[in-house]
Design a protein around this motif. Structure first.
Motif, PDB file in Angstrom:
ATOM      1  N   GLU A  98       6.795  92.680 154.021  1.00 34.71           N
ATOM      2  CA  GLU A  98       7.185  92.092 152.739  1.00 34.71           C
ATOM      3  C   GLU A  98       6.152  92.404 151.653  1.00 34.71           C
ATOM      4  O   GLU A  98       6.526  92.764 150.521  1.00 34.71           O
ATOM      5  CB  GLU A  98       7.336  90.582 152.898  1.00 34.71           C
ATOM      6  CG  GLU A  98       7.825  89.873 151.647  1.00 34.71           C
ATOM      7  CD  GLU A  98       8.019  88.385 151.846  1.00 34.71           C
ATOM      8  OE1 GLU A  98       8.146  87.662 150.845  1.00 34.71           O
ATOM      9  OE2 GLU A  98       8.035  87.943 153.016  1.00 34.71           O
TER      10      GLU A  98
ATOM     11  N   GLU B 182       6.381  96.158 150.769  1.00 38.08           N
ATOM     12  CA  GLU B 182       7.601  96.440 150.014  1.00 38.08           C
ATOM     13  C   GLU B 182       7.488  95.946 148.578  1.00 38.08           C
ATOM     14  O   GLU B 182       7.983  96.604 147.648  1.00 38.08           O
ATOM     15  CB  GLU B 182       8.806  95.801 150.709  1.00 38.08           C
ATOM     16  CG  GLU B 182       9.190  96.514 151.996  1.00 38.08           C
ATOM     17  CD  GLU B 182      10.398  95.897 152.663  1.00 38.08           C
ATOM     18  OE1 GLU B 182      11.180  96.640 153.282  1.00 38.08           O
ATOM     19  OE2 GLU B 182      10.576  94.650 152.557  1.00 38.08           O
ATOM     20  N   GLU B 183       6.845  94.807 148.376  1.00 34.28           N
ATOM     21  CA  GLU B 183       6.636  94.311 147.017  1.00 34.28           C
ATOM     22  C   GLU B 183       5.807  95.295 146.205  1.00 34.28           C
ATOM     23  O   GLU B 183       6.112  95.582 145.041  1.00 34.28           O
ATOM     24  CB  GLU B 183       5.934  92.950 147.057  1.00 34.28           C
ATOM     25  CG  GLU B 183       6.820  91.795 147.478  1.00 34.28           C
ATOM     26  CD  GLU B 183       6.057  90.486 147.558  1.00 34.28           C
ATOM     27  OE1 GLU B 183       4.836  90.483 147.248  1.00 34.28           O
ATOM     28  OE2 GLU B 183       6.659  89.455 147.937  1.00 34.28           O
ATOM     29  N   LEU B 184       4.752  95.824 146.823  1.00 30.59           N
ATOM     30  CA  LEU B 184       3.907  96.823 146.154  1.00 30.59           C
ATOM     31  C   LEU B 184       4.712  98.056 145.771  1.00 30.59           C
ATOM     32  O   LEU B 184       4.613  98.555 144.636  1.00 30.59           O
ATOM     33  CB  LEU B 184       2.748  97.222 147.080  1.00 30.59           C
ATOM     34  CG  LEU B 184       1.893  98.409 146.615  1.00 30.59           C
ATOM     35  CD1 LEU B 184       1.049  98.018 145.401  1.00 30.59           C
ATOM     36  CD2 LEU B 184       0.987  98.897 147.756  1.00 30.59           C
TER      37      LEU B 184
ATOM     38  N   LYS C 141       8.040  98.405 145.428  1.00 37.70           N
ATOM     39  CA  LYS C 141       9.093  98.116 144.447  1.00 37.70           C
ATOM     40  C   LYS C 141       8.517  97.913 143.049  1.00 37.70           C
ATOM     41  O   LYS C 141       9.076  98.403 142.060  1.00 37.70           O
ATOM     42  CB  LYS C 141       9.881  96.888 144.888  1.00 37.70           C
ATOM     43  CG  LYS C 141      10.750  97.116 146.117  1.00 37.70           C
ATOM     44  CD  LYS C 141      11.392  95.817 146.593  1.00 37.70           C
ATOM     45  CE  LYS C 141      12.235  96.032 147.842  1.00 37.70           C
ATOM     46  NZ  LYS C 141      12.800  94.760 148.363  1.00 37.70           N
ATOM     47  N   GLU C 142       7.396  97.198 142.967  1.00 32.07           N
ATOM     48  CA  GLU C 142       6.778  96.935 141.665  1.00 32.07           C
ATOM     49  C   GLU C 142       6.324  98.213 140.978  1.00 32.07           C
ATOM     50  O   GLU C 142       6.245  98.278 139.742  1.00 32.07           O
ATOM     51  CB  GLU C 142       5.579  95.992 141.841  1.00 32.07           C
ATOM     52  CG  GLU C 142       5.963  94.553 142.144  1.00 32.07           C
ATOM     53  CD  GLU C 142       4.759  93.690 142.477  1.00 32.07           C
ATOM     54  OE1 GLU C 142       3.624  94.234 142.485  1.00 32.07           O
ATOM     55  OE2 GLU C 142       4.945  92.484 142.743  1.00 32.07           O
ATOM     56  N   ASN C 143       6.027  99.232 141.756  1.00 38.27           N
ATOM     57  CA  ASN C 143       5.530 100.487 141.203  1.00 38.27           C
ATOM     58  C   ASN C 143       6.545 101.623 141.271  1.00 38.27           C
ATOM     59  O   ASN C 143       6.193 102.784 141.050  1.00 38.27           O
ATOM     60  CB  ASN C 143       4.240 100.889 141.922  1.00 38.27           C
ATOM     61  CG  ASN C 143       3.081  99.963 141.597  1.00 38.27           C
ATOM     62  OD1 ASN C 143       2.404 100.132 140.589  1.00 38.27           O
ATOM     63  ND2 ASN C 143       2.854  98.960 142.451  1.00 38.27           N
ATOM     64  N   GLY C 144       7.790 101.285 141.572  1.00 38.86           N
ATOM     65  CA  GLY C 144       8.857 102.277 141.575  1.00 38.86           C
ATOM     66  C   GLY C 144       8.714 103.359 142.624  1.00 38.86           C
ATOM     67  O   GLY C 144       9.148 104.495 142.412  1.00 38.86           O
TER      68      GLY C 144
END
Length: 206
Positions: free
Chosen positions: A176, A179-181, A183-186
């Motif tokens: 999790e 994945e946050e990292l 997603k936040e950076n495309g």
């Protein structure tokens, strides 16, 4: 039991983006050469096991580790595999790659080879091995938010794989965070669907 998060990166550009993003957290780089073996009659593969010799061709020191992996399961980007490993002299590792019969002489001195004899060859002195080949892997290691994140560039004869690995006792939580990292950076990614060894044996990138 080794438990790892495994996420695949789609291409070299995505890989370079992630490497740049994580660069402040870089702690080491490994140049690995992985070599795999089975029993001459498939004694390991028929029981979902594989023997690996990995060379760490890092400057200024070369290391060599023999590893037995078994019963690998990869679901939703989380890998679970039984793993047993032991460091050996690199010169002995090179001899085993050149001549797999060299393993026989290690039964009394190497715990893993002794285990192979007892568990996979029924204690027989007639154990024999065959070399399956291997591949090279460039591994960058990062320490980020308490996680050890490894970003791999794996070179097969048929193509290059880019992958994130992170060993954790809490894989869902680690996944999790990663994945946050991303997603936040495309940064595009997907769950890995096969181990590097399985990809190597298939001869094709998934």
């Amino acid at each position: 039991m080794e438990v790892e998060v495994k996420l695949r990166l789609p291409d070299s550009e995505t890989y370079k983006t992630l490497i740049s993003l994580l660069s402040p957290f870089h702690i080491r780089t490994h140049n690995q050469h992985n070599n795999f073996f089975d029993g001459v009659s498939g004694e390991l593969s028929t029981r979902r096991a594989v023997l690996r010799i990995r060379f760490y061709n890092d400057q200024p020191t070369t290391r060599c580790v023999i590893c037995l992996k078994a019963k690998a399961v990869l679901v939703n980007g989380v890998s679970r595999v039984e793993e047993d490993e032991e460091e050996i002299d690199p010169s002995i590792g090179e001899e085993c790659v050149a001549n797999p019969n060299r393993f026989k002489s290690l039964v009394e001195s190497n715990r893993i080879v002794k285990r192979l004899k007892d568990e996979f060859f029924g204690g027989s002195d007639e154990l024999g091995f065959v070399y399956l080949g291997g591949f090279k892997n460039l591994r960058n290691v990062y320490e980020w938010k308490g996680l050890m994140i490894e970003v791999d560039e794996t070179s097969f004869e048929f193509g290059t794989l880019y992958e994130i690995e992170c060993e954790s006792s809490e894989p869902e939580k680690a996944k999790e965070l990663i994945e946050e990292l991303l997603k936040e950076n495309g940064v595009s990614y997907s769950n890995s669907v096969a181990s590097k060894f399985a990809i190597f044996r298939s001869g094709n990138l998934p």
